[in-house]
Design a protein around this motif. Structure first.
Motif, PDB file in Angstrom:
ATOM      1  N   ARG A   1       0.879  -1.185  -0.186  1.00  0.00           N
ATOM      2  CA  ARG A   1      -0.307   0.023   0.074  1.00  0.00           C
ATOM      3  C   ARG A   1       0.655   0.928   0.249  1.00  0.00           C
ATOM      4  O   ARG A   1       0.614   2.295  -0.764  1.00  0.00           O
ATOM      5  CB  ARG A   1      -0.986   0.457   1.157  1.00  0.00           C
ATOM      6  CG  ARG A   1      -1.748   1.181   1.482  1.00  0.00           C
ATOM      7  CD  ARG A   1      -3.230   0.770   0.460  1.00  0.00           C
ATOM      8  NE  ARG A   1      -3.884   2.730   0.502  1.00  0.00           N
ATOM      9  CZ  ARG A   1      -4.602   1.917   1.747  1.00  0.00           C
ATOM     10  NH1 ARG A   1      -4.874   1.527   2.357  1.00  0.00           N
ATOM     11  NH2 ARG A   1      -5.411   3.526   1.543  1.00  0.00           N
ATOM     12  N   LEU A   2       2.351   1.127   1.240  1.00  0.00           N
ATOM     13  CA  LEU A   2       3.211   2.650   0.816  1.00  0.00           C
ATOM     14  C   LEU A   2       3.393   3.081  -0.895  1.00  0.00           C
ATOM     15  O   LEU A   2       3.016   3.893  -0.693  1.00  0.00           O
ATOM     16  CB  LEU A   2       4.246   2.178   1.797  1.00  0.00           C
ATOM     17  CG  LEU A   2       5.494   3.135   2.494  1.00  0.00           C
ATOM     18  CD1 LEU A   2       4.273   4.089   2.407  1.00  0.00           C
ATOM     19  CD2 LEU A   2       5.944   3.168   2.778  1.00  0.00           C
ATOM     20  N   ILE A   3       3.759   1.859  -1.225  1.00  0.00           N
ATOM     21  CA  ILE A   3       4.329   1.605  -2.200  1.00  0.00           C
ATOM     22  C   ILE A   3       3.314   2.790  -3.867  1.00  0.00           C
ATOM     23  O   ILE A   3       3.317   3.620  -4.363  1.00  0.00           O
ATOM     24  CB  ILE A   3       4.960   1.189  -3.311  1.00  0.00           C
ATOM     25  CG1 ILE A   3       6.028   0.544  -2.256  1.00  0.00           C
ATOM     26  CG2 ILE A   3       5.404   0.807  -4.286  1.00  0.00           C
ATOM     27  CD1 ILE A   3       7.549   1.052  -1.694  1.00  0.00           C
TER      28      ILE A   3
ATOM     29  N   ASP B   1       0.283   4.453  -2.203  1.00  0.00           N
ATOM     30  CA  ASP B   1       0.820   5.332  -2.089  1.00  0.00           C
ATOM     31  C   ASP B   1       0.628   6.473  -2.353  1.00  0.00           C
ATOM     32  O   ASP B   1       0.699   7.783  -2.442  1.00  0.00           O
ATOM     33  CB  ASP B   1      -0.104   5.710  -0.723  1.00  0.00           C
ATOM     34  CG  ASP B   1      -0.951   4.743  -0.088  1.00  0.00           C
ATOM     35  OD1 ASP B   1      -2.057   4.513  -0.963  1.00  0.00           O
ATOM     36  OD2 ASP B   1      -1.310   4.618   1.095  1.00  0.00           O
TER      37      ASP B   1
END
Lengths: 259, 189
Positions: free
Chosen positions: A4-6, A8
């Motif tokens: 998810r971080l990548i 986002d």
């Protein structure tokens, strides 16, 4: 791992504001940026590039201004949000006072003669006028009166370089290139010049006024001439008549070459 | 705006800039401006500063390209090269900001409003992430932004930040680890 971080982080990509993109393109030689500014005459379009302010113009719409700019200079004019700091700092004062001051100006497309005319014109104080012939003489080209007129007609930065302060020696205002021809009168009146009085004087053939207490003669709109009380004012039709009456030219408005 | 197309091939652009700088400059700005703006915005956290940096970047790029030989421009990796200028400007701006942290009250108010607008445009998690990014030390933030927001190669990032590739990789790794810690637990799948 597609986490998810990548995803986002990728979402943090955003579009650059259009006006900022325009300003970036305007650093090149293909385009200048422009903004609008209020003035006593109405809205002014002010174009600039890396060298300085390149044009001051009036138009009914941005599209009309952009078209005219492109026709004249062969470059695009793109609306930008903000001005370079050096222009931002001095533009409003320059417009308000009709004096470039420290405002950088782009005279790169002009002849040496035109630049000399514009620089000399920029020295005329607000609320005062000088004849075309005065500019010609001051730049060392006394015979080039008409050429001074054409150079001023093509002044790329009117208002800021106050070509409205250069008038015919018979007291008529002469032509003006920014918007309506009557704008020349509006600008001079806004600066506090009493045009009716000036023109009445000119109509009587008076070119200079002097003070009988100092024996100095001036252009009638010179700051020093206007300080002379009416009782002490002497009127002259020519430099010659002033000199033969024992008057010397004012060092400030320089109505004649120093003898 | 989200672009799914990543790492566009900018080599035709370098070729065009080499032969006709003015003719190709507009295309160069249009192709790279969103990246320069977004990256600067994420490194600086302020739209106005990001716009300033963007403007200055292209001004310097134009002057630099004007002095380069055709050969040199042709071989330029345009995207990464532009970032060598922009990253430097971002770093300098943060430094000068740190030196004079006093801002007039009015300016602070304007800034707050701007930031709010920015926040509103992002999803809830975008807000958290944006703030977490700003808490990273600059080298980590710059490396993460260039790698994962802009999708630059490690070679380009190393050149842009003037640091060894290994250091950049370590910075990205450390940065991501810290960002994950800042993420609320439930959002991690």
């Amino acid at each position: 791992m597609t986490d998810r971080l990548i995803t986002d982080l990728r979402e943090l990509m955003t579009a650059a504001p259009k006006v900022a993109v325009n300003a970036a393109i305007a650093v090149s030689a293909v385009a200048d940026g422009y903004v609008t500014r209020p003035s006593p005459l109405g809205l002014l379009f002010v174009a600039f590039n890396e060298r300085g302010v390149s044009a001051v113009d009036m138009a009914d719409s941005p599209a009309e201004f952009e078209r005219r700019f492109n026709d004249l200079y062969g470059r695009q004019a793109l609306p930008v949000g903000r001005l370079p700091a050096q222009i931002e700092r001095h533009l409003d004062t320059a417009i308000a006072t009709g004096k470039p001051g420290k405002l950088p100006l782009d005279f790169s497309g002009l002849t040496e003669f035109s630049v000399a005319v514009l620089r000399k014109t920029a020295e005329i104080p607000g609320g005062q006028v000088r004849p075309y012939g005065w500019v010609a003489r001051e730049i060392g080209k006394p015979g080039a009166v008409r050429a001074v007129g054409s150079a001023l007609a093509r002044n790329p930065v009117p208002v800021v370089v106050p070509c409205h302060r250069v008038v015919r020696s018979d007291g008529h205002l002469g032509n003006y290139s920014l918007g309506d021809p009557d704008n020349k009168r509006l600008l001079l009146e806004a600066e506090g010049l009493d045009l009716v009085e000036y023109q009445m004087l000119s109509d009587r053939g008076i070119r200079f006024t002097g003070s009988e207490t100092t024996n100095i003669f001036c252009h009638p709109t010179c700051h020093h001439a206007r300080r002379t009380s009416p009782g002490h004012t002497v009127e002259f039709r020519s430099e010659q008549s002033a000199r033969s009456a024992g008057f010397r030219p004012c060092m400030v408005c320089r109505p004649a070459a120093a003898a | 705006m989200t672009t799914t197309m990543t790492r566009p091939d900018l080599s035709p652009l370098a070729r065009d800039l080499a032969t006709d700088l003015d003719g190709a400059f507009t295309a160069y700005v249009l192709a790279t401006a969103d990246g320069i703006f977004s990256g600067s915005l994420r490194m600086l956290g302020d739209r106005r500063d990001a716009e300033d940096v963007m403007q200055e970047t292209y001004s310097r790029a134009y002057k630099a390209l004007g002095g380069y030989s055709e050969e040199r421009i042709r071989n330029l990796k345009v995207g990464g090269w532009t970032w060598t200028i922009a990253a430097n400007l971002c770093r300098n701006r943060l430094r000068s900001r740190a030196r004079k942290p006093t801002v007039p009250l009015e300016a602070l108010e304007v800034k707050a409003t701007n930031t709010d607008t920015e926040d509103a445009a992002l999803s809830g998690i975008g807000k958290v992430l944006r703030r977490a990014l700003m808490d990273l030390p600059f080298p980590q933030r710059a490396a993460v932004v260039l790698r994962h927001v802009l999708d630059l190669t490690y070679d380009d990032i190393a050149a842009a930040l003037d640091r060894p590739v290994g250091t950049v990789k370590a910075d990205v790794h450390r940065g991501l680890t810290r960002l994950r810690r800042a993420y609320p637990e439930e959002t991690i799948r």
